[in-house]
Design an enzyme around this catalytic site. Structure first.
Site, mmCIF file in Angstrom:
data_model
loop_
_atom_site.group_PDB
_atom_site.id
_atom_site.type_symbol
_atom_site.label_atom_id
_atom_site.label_comp_id
_atom_site.label_asym_id
_atom_site.label_seq_id
_atom_site.Cartn_x
_atom_site.Cartn_y
_atom_site.Cartn_z
ATOM 1 C CB CYS A 134 -0.916 -0.025 1.222
ATOM 2 S SG CYS A 134 -1.752 1.531 1.570
ATOM 3 C CB CYS A 137 0.803 1.364 4.295
ATOM 4 S SG CYS A 137 -0.942 0.900 4.378
#
Length: 592
Positions: A134, A137
């Site tokens: 991600c 993230c």
């Protein structure tokens, strides 16, 4: 396995000159599939003759093709099964290439999730669920690490307050764990006391949950501000480790000793690290001293995970330290298959958390305080018959592995002053208490004259009257019976009281013996693990080449018989002669 194609009892029969398999009527479907496999695998015998060698080469190539296909399938299955570990290894390699900077946030998984939250001394915890693929993230990680630096690790500015942890939901083994917390997007952050995460879960419709879904954390400033509101603090991202303001306020409160269990674990791990860094096990004498101390820790250390870690080292010690010469792996940089691959209190031990032994200065108390409490806790747990062994083990350990030379020599002199062997556990409990007070008296004078002591924790004669009024007969005289009772309770029951309340107290002696025996029988953690599929592939290869060898020998004999009739005639003639000779011998035996 051998294959015979003309035996009457064999379920699989190879007909010479025809590519055909005969299957017995009672053969199972599994055997039929095996027969079909052999039919596809083995070439027709019609080709044997002038092109015999070419056909044998084709046969070998056919076997190898089947074998490679099978191994390929096994490898795909193994990759699917072990992909989480493989991805973790790749990420570790990438991190190593990027640099040696270690994350401050604990990265958890399904195997260590409960144990880390159960064993941490922190009062609060922040848990992030993320996915390594991600982009958001990855971009948020530096913000999370800035805050984790304040609370986690040996260089934490405010240790023991907030545990910062994270779980990678993209790893297969963590999928069920993430499902328990209803993770549908990344990243997601939760807040709760650590023990609420143990076996816990969260749902959007869950009412009155102590696990709180955090809402304002998009930057490091917002995250720290959110934490400050929860705990009533005013920490800043630029805070530095200048002093230790989080001290236990009242040393006369005997309940606070329960916090010292974390300090004992930290001191035990730090002592082991010092031994490894100095390569202190360098002879049969130091090797014997270390083994004796491990034999004392395995049944009597107040921490369960330190007992387990000590048992693992003890069981594998002779392998890594033959004749007292240990393999450390420091020069080569390899930690596997050496003492460095072990953690005496477990690899998941939170480091840098001195609680009871935390001084008002970074250089005071800490390790030496934790080491003293560990020795006191060992002394109150031994039986009468073990007192002399425990005394010798402690004295030798300090003499060989405590690196403060003047302190080591003073302690050694006190050990040598004991002329009569100890017979009861009471003897070593009171001797260690008396030795500790002698050390405090000596250091108190030195620190007062040089100004090197801890102003908030000056050295004192122990225990003070606030802790044990009954221990004093007068201002200078002790009631040794009362002192012994106090020490037994203080370093025994009180020390592990918080862990017993949470179901993690000390084991009975029978449980310890069983655990130690189990550890001895267990496979070491650094053992090589071979996937089942790979083992089956190796076994199949062995069987296939055995079948080829048997088949080749059979065809070679048939080739001799069919293409050399003189050889066959000579063989039959010899058989007839031998048979006649055998009959004549039998008739002579009957006449006798």
């Amino acid at each position: 396995m051998g294959l015979h194609y003309n035996g009457p009892s064999n379920p699989i029969r190879k007909v010479v000159g025809e590519q055909q398999l005969s299957i017995d009527a009672g053969q199972s479907s599994t055997e039929a599939r095996e027969a079909q496999f052999l039919s596809d695998l083995l070439p027709s015998s019609r080709a044997f003759g002038s092109g015999y060698h070419t056909t044998l080469l084709d046969l070998i190539m056919s076997v190898l093709r089947h074998l490679l296909m099978f191994v390929g399938l096994v490898s795909l299955e193994a990759t699917a099964s072990f992909s989480p570990g493989s991805r973790s290894i790749l990420r570790d390699i990438g991190n190593a290439i990027a640099g040696d900077q270690k994350d401050n946030a604990f990265e958890l998984n399904a195997t260590n999730f409960d144990s880390v939250f159960r064993d941490t001394p922190a009062k609060y915890a922040v848990l992030e669920f993320f996915a390594h693929w991600c982009p958001a993230c990855r971009n948020y990680k530096p913000h999370y690490e800035k805050v984790a630096r304040l609370f986690n690790g040996p260089d934490a500015v405010h240790p023991g307050l907030v545990l910062m942890a994270r779980v990678d939901c993209a790893v297969k083994m963590n999928v069920k764990l993430c499902d328990k917390f209803s993770i549908t997007h990344y990243p997601v952050l939760f807040w709760a006391p650590p023990r609420k995460f143990v076996g816990g879960s969260w749902g959007p419709k869950q009412d009155k949950s102590e696990i709180i879904l955090m809402d304002d954390w998009r930057t490091s400033d917002l995250l720290l501000s959110w934490i400050n509101k929860q705990i009533g603090s005013s920490y800043g991202l630029d805070d530095q480790k200048f002093g230790n303001e989080h001290l236990l306020p009242n040393m006369s409160d005997h309940e606070q000793i329960s916090q010292a269990l974390y300090d004992i674990e930290e001191a035990t791990e730090e002592a082991f690290d010092i031994i490894l860094s100095h390569k202190a096990i360098k002879s049969s004498e130091t090797s014997t001293s270390f083994v004796r101390f491990l034999q004392l820790l395995v049944p009597h250390h107040p921490s369960r995970r330190c007992r387990k870690g000590s048992a693992e080292i003890l069981v594998n010690f002779d392998e890594f330290c033959p004749s007292g010469e240990c393999s450390y792996g420091h020069d080569s940089g390899v930690k596997n298959n050496t003492l460095r691959s072990f953690h005496i209190c477990g690899k998941d031990l939170p480091r840098g958390y001195y609680m009871f032994c935390r001084g008002s200065k970074n250089e005071t108390r800490g390790f030496s305080c934790g080491l003293w409490i560990m020795m006191h806790s060992l002394s109150v747990r031994i039986e009468d018959g073990e007192s002399q062994f425990a005394f010798t083990a402690i004295c030798d350990f300090i003499n060989n592995f405590f690196m403060c030379d003047e302190c080591r020599q003073h302690f050694h002199d006190m050990c040598l002053s004991v002329k009569t062997p100890f017979k009861k556990s009471r003897d070593i409990v009171l001797w260690l208490w008396s030795a500790h007070n002698k050390v405090n008296e000596r250091l108190k004078k030195d620190e007062a004259s040089l100004g090197t002591g801890d102003p908030k924790f000056p050295k004192m004669i122990w225990p003070p009257k606030q802790l044990c009024p009954s221990c004093y007969l007068s201002s200078t005289d002790w009631d040794h019976d009362e002192v012994y009772k106090f020490l037994k309770k203080y370093y025994g029951e009180k020390l592990v009281s918080s862990h017993k309340k949470n179901g993690d107290g000390g084991s009975s002696k029978e449980e310890v013996v069983v655990a130690a025996a189990a550890e001895e029988m267990a496979v070491p953690t650094n053992a090589l693990v071979v996937p089942v599929g790979a083992a089956l592939a190796i076994a199949l290869a062995s069987c296939a080449f055995g079948a080829l060898a048997c088949y080749w020998r059979t065809q070679q004999k048939n080739r001799k018989y069919y293409h050399n009739p003189h050889y066959l005639k000579r063989y039959n003639s010899n058989f007839m002669v031998m048979n006649t000779f055998s009959n004549n011998e039998s008739e002579r035996e009957k006449e006798r």
